[in-house]
Scaffold this motif. Structure first.
Motif, PDB file in Angstrom:
ATOM      1  N   GLU A  39       3.951   1.493  -1.099  1.00  0.00           N
ATOM      2  CA  GLU A  39       4.613   1.591  -2.404  1.00  0.00           C
ATOM      3  C   GLU A  39       3.663   2.166  -3.449  1.00  0.00           C
ATOM      4  O   GLU A  39       4.065   2.971  -4.284  1.00  0.00           O
ATOM      5  N   ALA A  40       2.388   1.751  -3.376  1.00  0.00           N
ATOM      6  CA  ALA A  40       1.401   2.269  -4.326  1.00  0.00           C
ATOM      7  C   ALA A  40       1.194   3.770  -4.111  1.00  0.00           C
ATOM      8  O   ALA A  40       1.125   4.539  -5.080  1.00  0.00           O
ATOM      9  N   LYS A  41       1.120   4.194  -2.846  1.00  0.00           N
ATOM     10  CA  LYS A  41       0.980   5.623  -2.548  1.00  0.00           C
ATOM     11  C   LYS A  41       2.186   6.399  -3.052  1.00  0.00           C
ATOM     12  O   LYS A  41       2.056   7.477  -3.623  1.00  0.00           O
TER      13      LYS A  41
ATOM     14  N   ASN B 236       0.824  -1.207   0.000  1.00  0.00           N
ATOM     15  CA  ASN B 236       0.000   0.000   0.000  1.00  0.00           C
ATOM     16  C   ASN B 236       0.860   1.260   0.000  1.00  0.00           C
ATOM     17  O   ASN B 236       0.573   2.218  -0.724  1.00  0.00           O
TER      18      ASN B 236
ATOM     19  N   ALA C 298       4.221   5.572  -5.472  1.00  0.00           N
ATOM     20  CA  ALA C 298       4.195   5.599  -6.929  1.00  0.00           C
ATOM     21  C   ALA C 298       3.214   6.657  -7.420  1.00  0.00           C
ATOM     22  O   ALA C 298       3.508   7.395  -8.371  1.00  0.00           O
ATOM     23  N   THR C 299       2.066   6.759  -6.748  1.00  0.00           N
ATOM     24  CA  THR C 299       1.068   7.763  -7.132  1.00  0.00           C
ATOM     25  C   THR C 299       1.616   9.169  -6.910  1.00  0.00           C
ATOM     26  O   THR C 299       1.472  10.035  -7.767  1.00  0.00           O
ATOM     27  N   LYS C 300       2.273   9.387  -5.780  1.00  0.00           N
ATOM     28  CA  LYS C 300       2.843  10.705  -5.490  1.00  0.00           C
ATOM     29  C   LYS C 300       3.967  11.033  -6.459  1.00  0.00           C
ATOM     30  O   LYS C 300       4.113  12.167  -6.899  1.00  0.00           O
ATOM     31  N   THR C 301       4.770  10.043  -6.806  1.00  0.00           N
ATOM     32  CA  THR C 301       5.882  10.263  -7.731  1.00  0.00           C
ATOM     33  C   THR C 301       5.351  10.659  -9.100  1.00  0.00           C
ATOM     34  O   THR C 301       5.853  11.587  -9.732  1.00  0.00           O
ATOM     35  N   LYS C 302       4.309   9.973  -9.554  1.00  0.00           N
ATOM     36  CA  LYS C 302       3.707  10.296 -10.852  1.00  0.00           C
ATOM     37  C   LYS C 302       3.102  11.688 -10.830  1.00  0.00           C
ATOM     38  O   LYS C 302       3.197  12.427 -11.799  1.00  0.00           O
ATOM     39  N   ALA C 303       2.478  12.057  -9.716  1.00  0.00           N
ATOM     40  CA  ALA C 303       1.837  13.371  -9.609  1.00  0.00           C
ATOM     41  C   ALA C 303       2.873  14.486  -9.533  1.00  0.00           C
ATOM     42  O   ALA C 303       2.648  15.572 -10.064  1.00  0.00           O
ATOM     43  N   SER C 304       4.001  14.228  -8.891  1.00  0.00           N
ATOM     44  CA  SER C 304       5.007  15.284  -8.733  1.00  0.00           C
ATOM     45  C   SER C 304       5.931  15.382  -9.944  1.00  0.00           C
ATOM     46  O   SER C 304       6.602  16.388 -10.122  1.00  0.00           O
TER      47      SER C 304
END
Length: 107
Positions: A72-74, A70, A76-82
């Motif tokens: 790691e998924a968060k 969970n 990854a989501t933050k990395t994609k957004a930033s």
């Protein structure tokens, strides 16, 4: 008493003594086996406790693995957004640096 009767009594005595000796040995073996059974029962109890502890650790490990997934998924989501914001910031910085460079050439 006749010799035959004495011999019969002697044989009967030997049989009785032999039977008593065998009974004593059997009782001794039973006592030893009872002790061994008690030791084995204690070992089974210890192993049962260890199995329960292992099961608990397995469940904790599964919960932690789920939590890691969970997180790691968060991430990854933050990395994609930033990533677009970082790219935008880099572009702005490059434009400023380019303008500053042009201005220094003009002078």
């Amino acid at each position: 008493m006749e010799t035959k009767t004495i011999v019969q009594y002697a044989v009967a005595g030997v049989i009785v003594v032999g039977s008593l000796f065998m009974a004593y040995n059997a009782q001794d073996k039973i006592t030893d086996q009872a002790g061994e059974i008690k030791v084995l029962q204690n070992q089974v109890a210890v192993l049962t406790d260890q199995a329960a502890q292992n099961e608990e650790l397995i469940n904790q490990n599964k919960a932690l693995q789920t939590e890691v997934k969970n997180l790691e998924a968060k991430l990854a989501t933050k990395t994609k957004a930033s990533a677009p914001a970082k790219a935008s910031a880099k572009t702005k910085a490059n434009k400023k640096a380019h303008k500053a460079h042009k201005a220094s050439k003009k002078k």
